[in-house]
Design a protein around this motif. Structure first.
Motif, PDB file in Angstrom:
ATOM      1  N   VAL A  92       0.836  -1.207   0.000  1.00 19.50           N
ATOM      2  CA  VAL A  92       0.000   0.000   0.000  1.00 19.50           C
ATOM      3  C   VAL A  92       0.870   1.256   0.000  1.00 19.50           C
ATOM      4  O   VAL A  92       0.561   2.241  -0.684  1.00 19.50           O
ATOM      5  CB  VAL A  92      -0.963  -0.011   1.209  1.00 19.50           C
ATOM      6  N   LEU A  93       1.975   1.230   0.754  1.00 15.45           N
ATOM      7  CA  LEU A  93       2.910   2.360   0.750  1.00 15.45           C
ATOM      8  C   LEU A  93       3.414   2.632  -0.665  1.00 15.45           C
ATOM      9  O   LEU A  93       3.426   3.792  -1.120  1.00 15.45           O
ATOM     10  CB  LEU A  93       4.094   2.064   1.670  1.00 15.45           C
ATOM     11  N   PHE A  94       3.826   1.588  -1.360  1.00 17.07           N
ATOM     12  CA  PHE A  94       4.328   1.753  -2.724  1.00 17.07           C
ATOM     13  C   PHE A  94       3.249   2.298  -3.654  1.00 17.07           C
ATOM     14  O   PHE A  94       3.520   3.142  -4.515  1.00 17.07           O
ATOM     15  CB  PHE A  94       4.854   0.426  -3.267  1.00 17.07           C
ATOM     16  N   GLU A  95       2.012   1.814  -3.476  1.00 23.65           N
ATOM     17  CA  GLU A  95       0.910   2.315  -4.304  1.00 23.65           C
ATOM     18  C   GLU A  95       0.737   3.818  -4.122  1.00 23.65           C
ATOM     19  O   GLU A  95       0.578   4.565  -5.100  1.00 23.65           O
ATOM     20  CB  GLU A  95      -0.389   1.585  -3.946  1.00 23.65           C
ATOM     21  N   HIS A  96       0.786   4.280  -2.876  1.00 21.96           N
ATOM     22  CA  HIS A  96       0.614   5.711  -2.602  1.00 21.96           C
ATOM     23  C   HIS A  96       1.837   6.518  -3.044  1.00 21.96           C
ATOM     24  O   HIS A  96       1.699   7.661  -3.489  1.00 21.96           O
ATOM     25  CB  HIS A  96       0.331   5.937  -1.116  1.00 21.96           C
ATOM     26  N   MET A  97       3.034   5.927  -2.935  1.00 20.56           N
ATOM     27  CA  MET A  97       4.238   6.630  -3.399  1.00 20.56           C
ATOM     28  C   MET A  97       4.192   6.856  -4.906  1.00 20.56           C
ATOM     29  O   MET A  97       4.537   7.937  -5.396  1.00 20.56           O
ATOM     30  CB  MET A  97       5.491   5.827  -3.023  1.00 20.56           C
ATOM     31  N   ILE A  98       3.766   5.842  -5.633  1.00 17.56           N
ATOM     32  CA  ILE A  98       3.685   5.960  -7.092  1.00 17.56           C
ATOM     33  C   ILE A  98       2.622   6.983  -7.490  1.00 17.56           C
ATOM     34  O   ILE A  98       2.793   7.730  -8.456  1.00 17.56           O
ATOM     35  CB  ILE A  98       3.385   4.579  -7.727  1.00 17.56           C
ATOM     36  N   ALA A  99       1.539   7.024  -6.730  1.00 18.66           N
ATOM     37  CA  ALA A  99       0.421   7.911  -7.077  1.00 18.66           C
ATOM     38  C   ALA A  99       0.665   9.357  -6.661  1.00 18.66           C
ATOM     39  O   ALA A  99      -0.015  10.263  -7.150  1.00 18.66           O
ATOM     40  CB  ALA A  99      -0.858   7.403  -6.424  1.00 18.66           C
ATOM     41  N   SER A 100       1.637   9.601  -5.772  1.00 18.71           N
ATOM     42  CA  SER A 100       1.822  10.956  -5.239  1.00 18.71           C
ATOM     43  C   SER A 100       2.961  11.693  -5.933  1.00 18.71           C
ATOM     44  O   SER A 100       3.925  11.088  -6.397  1.00 18.71           O
ATOM     45  CB  SER A 100       2.101  10.894  -3.733  1.00 18.71           C
ATOM     46  N   ASP A 101       2.820  12.996  -5.982  1.00 21.43           N
ATOM     47  CA  ASP A 101       3.889  13.860  -6.475  1.00 21.43           C
ATOM     48  C   ASP A 101       4.685  14.380  -5.282  1.00 21.43           C
ATOM     49  O   ASP A 101       4.271  14.255  -4.139  1.00 21.43           O
ATOM     50  CB  ASP A 101       3.309  15.037  -7.270  1.00 21.43           C
ATOM     51  N   GLY A 102       5.803  14.989  -5.561  1.00 26.02           N
ATOM     52  CA  GLY A 102       6.573  15.614  -4.486  1.00 26.02           C
ATOM     53  C   GLY A 102       7.548  14.659  -3.841  1.00 26.02           C
ATOM     54  O   GLY A 102       7.636  13.482  -4.189  1.00 26.02           O
ATOM     55  N   ASN A 103       8.260  15.195  -2.848  1.00 25.83           N
ATOM     56  CA  ASN A 103       9.381  14.479  -2.253  1.00 25.83           C
ATOM     57  C   ASN A 103       9.078  13.964  -0.845  1.00 25.83           C
ATOM     58  O   ASN A 103       9.893  13.275  -0.247  1.00 25.83           O
ATOM     59  CB  ASN A 103      10.599  15.414  -2.193  1.00 25.83           C
ATOM     60  N   SER A 104       7.896  14.286  -0.319  1.00 24.04           N
ATOM     61  CA  SER A 104       7.563  13.882   1.043  1.00 24.04           C
ATOM     62  C   SER A 104       6.945  12.475   1.075  1.00 24.04           C
ATOM     63  O   SER A 104       6.133  12.118   0.214  1.00 24.04           O
ATOM     64  CB  SER A 104       6.570  14.869   1.664  1.00 24.04           C
ATOM     65  N   LEU A 105       7.353  11.709   2.080  1.00 26.56           N
ATOM     66  CA  LEU A 105       6.758  10.385   2.277  1.00 26.56           C
ATOM     67  C   LEU A 105       5.657  10.407   3.335  1.00 26.56           C
ATOM     68  O   LEU A 105       5.019   9.376   3.580  1.00 26.56           O
ATOM     69  CB  LEU A 105       7.834   9.385   2.720  1.00 26.56           C
TER      70      LEU A 105
ATOM     71  N   ALA B  96      -0.818   4.530   4.343  1.00 25.62           N
ATOM     72  CA  ALA B  96      -0.553   3.091   4.417  1.00 25.62           C
ATOM     73  C   ALA B  96      -0.719   2.595   5.850  1.00 25.62           C
ATOM     74  O   ALA B  96      -1.300   1.526   6.089  1.00 25.62           O
ATOM     75  CB  ALA B  96       0.849   2.776   3.904  1.00 25.62           C
ATOM     76  N   TYR B  97      -0.222   3.365   6.814  1.00 29.02           N
ATOM     77  CA  TYR B  97      -0.340   2.973   8.221  1.00 29.02           C
ATOM     78  C   TYR B  97      -1.808   2.914   8.641  1.00 29.02           C
ATOM     79  O   TYR B  97      -2.254   1.932   9.254  1.00 29.02           O
ATOM     80  CB  TYR B  97       0.435   3.934   9.125  1.00 29.02           C
ATOM     81  N   VAL B  98      -2.548   3.943   8.323  1.00 25.47           N
ATOM     82  CA  VAL B  98      -3.964   4.007   8.711  1.00 25.47           C
ATOM     83  C   VAL B  98      -4.747   2.851   8.082  1.00 25.47           C
ATOM     84  O   VAL B  98      -5.599   2.231   8.722  1.00 25.47           O
ATOM     85  CB  VAL B  98      -4.572   5.367   8.307  1.00 25.47           C
ATOM     86  N   GLN B  99      -4.430   2.548   6.841  1.00 23.28           N
ATOM     87  CA  GLN B  99      -5.166   1.514   6.103  1.00 23.28           C
ATOM     88  C   GLN B  99      -4.876   0.113   6.627  1.00 23.28           C
ATOM     89  O   GLN B  99      -5.783  -0.718   6.735  1.00 23.28           O
ATOM     90  CB  GLN B  99      -4.807   1.601   4.619  1.00 23.28           C
ATOM     91  N   VAL B 100      -3.624  -0.169   6.989  1.00 22.65           N
ATOM     92  CA  VAL B 100      -3.235  -1.547   7.298  1.00 22.65           C
ATOM     93  C   VAL B 100      -3.024  -1.809   8.790  1.00 22.65           C
ATOM     94  O   VAL B 100      -3.539  -2.789   9.335  1.00 22.65           O
ATOM     95  CB  VAL B 100      -1.959  -1.943   6.516  1.00 22.65           C
ATOM     96  N   PHE B 101      -2.267  -0.960   9.461  1.00 19.30           N
ATOM     97  CA  PHE B 101      -1.859  -1.241  10.841  1.00 19.30           C
ATOM     98  C   PHE B 101      -2.754  -0.615  11.910  1.00 19.30           C
ATOM     99  O   PHE B 101      -3.007  -1.216  12.958  1.00 19.30           O
ATOM    100  CB  PHE B 101      -0.431  -0.749  11.085  1.00 19.30           C
ATOM    101  N   ALA B 102      -3.196   0.620  11.686  1.00 13.34           N
ATOM    102  CA  ALA B 102      -3.881   1.384  12.730  1.00 13.34           C
ATOM    103  C   ALA B 102      -5.063   0.653  13.377  1.00 13.34           C
ATOM    104  O   ALA B 102      -5.251   0.759  14.595  1.00 13.34           O
ATOM    105  CB  ALA B 102      -4.331   2.739  12.180  1.00 13.34           C
ATOM    106  N   PRO B 103      -5.874  -0.092  12.615  1.00 15.45           N
ATOM    107  CA  PRO B 103      -7.020  -0.763  13.243  1.00 15.45           C
ATOM    108  C   PRO B 103      -6.631  -1.753  14.345  1.00 15.45           C
ATOM    109  O   PRO B 103      -7.475  -2.105  15.182  1.00 15.45           O
ATOM    110  CB  PRO B 103      -7.692  -1.490  12.068  1.00 15.45           C
ATOM    111  N   TYR B 104      -5.375  -2.195  14.346  1.00 15.60           N
ATOM    112  CA  TYR B 104      -4.942  -3.209  15.313  1.00 15.60           C
ATOM    113  C   TYR B 104      -4.073  -2.619  16.432  1.00 15.60           C
ATOM    114  O   TYR B 104      -3.591  -3.359  17.285  1.00 15.60           O
ATOM    115  CB  TYR B 104      -4.158  -4.305  14.587  1.00 15.60           C
ATOM    116  N   HIS B 105      -3.885  -1.296  16.405  1.00 14.14           N
ATOM    117  CA  HIS B 105      -3.010  -0.657  17.393  1.00 14.14           C
ATOM    118  C   HIS B 105      -3.794   0.197  18.370  1.00 14.14           C
ATOM    119  O   HIS B 105      -4.802   0.811  18.000  1.00 14.14           O
ATOM    120  CB  HIS B 105      -1.970   0.227  16.685  1.00 14.14           C
TER     121      HIS B 105
END
Length: 207
Positions: free
Chosen positions: A115-128, A135-144
């Motif tokens: 998911v991180l890679f998908e968003h990196m490819i879709a985004s412009d600019g230099n910020s991650l 990616a964190y909210v989509q995958v990990f956050a529900p379990y933390h």
């Protein structure tokens, strides 16, 4: 990291896994993916978590430990289904430290990177920050719990830039995009395969 190219190793290893899955189940039967190649492929993802820095330190520590467990298990267990069925028989599937529980956590790490890679490819600019936060909210956050989510949120401000990350990974923009896309395509079937193993055994994937 010398001249190693972690993105290329990740993409190639997961392409091999996806091919193995697709070649085994043309009629919809359950593929029996070897645990050794799977755990090795997952270990190639560890350097990426390290390169992301403090925001994903929790993920690096947790992911590496659980991949190491699967690598060790592969010395005596042949395939992922055999491993899971052994845990089911031993009634230890959801116990902390079980191979099957660790498999679910490793799968989640792979999904986060995809998911991180998908968003990196879709985004412009230099910020991650935006791709990593999504990616964190989509995958990990529900379990933390709240404390981990707050710590991760604070750590997002210490992420490397995209240019800094690619330099650490010995990639330029063009080559990185190709390898990230290859990983996205190949990781998809692997994630789906693991999810289906859990669902077919009525274990669920949200624990």
């Amino acid at each position: 990291m010398g001249e190693e190219k972690p993105l290329k190793k990740m993409a190639e290893a997961f392409t091999e896994l996806a091919n193995a899955i697709n070649s085994q189940s043309p009629n919809g039967g359950e593929a029996r993916l070897d645990l050794g190649p799977f755990s090795r492929a997952c270990s190639f993802v560890s350097p990426l978590f390290r390169c992301l820095g403090i925001a994903f330190k929790f993920a690096e520590l947790d992911y590496v430990a659980k991949v190491d467990d699967l690598v060790e298990a592969s010395k005596s267990i042949s395939t992922i289904p055999v491993m899971m069925d052994g845990d089911i028989e031993a009634k230890c599937v959801q116990r902390a430290g079980s191979h099957t529980r660790n498999l679910l956590r490793v799968k989640r790490g792979i999904d986060m990177v995809k998911v991180l890679f998908e968003h990196m490819i879709a985004s412009d600019g230099n910020s991650l920050k935006d791709p990593a936060s999504k990616a964190y909210v989509q995958v990990f956050a529900p379990y933390h719990g709240w404390a981990i989510r707050k710590a991760v949120g604070a750590g997002m401000y210490a992420l490397p830039t995209k240019a800094q990350l690619l330099k650490k990974l010995n990639e330029d923009e063009t080559s990185a995009r190709i390898q990230m896309q290859n990983f996205i395509v190949s990781a998809g079937p692997v994630i789906l395969y693991v999810d289906q193993l859990f669902m077919s055994r009525e274990l669920g994937i949200d624990w």
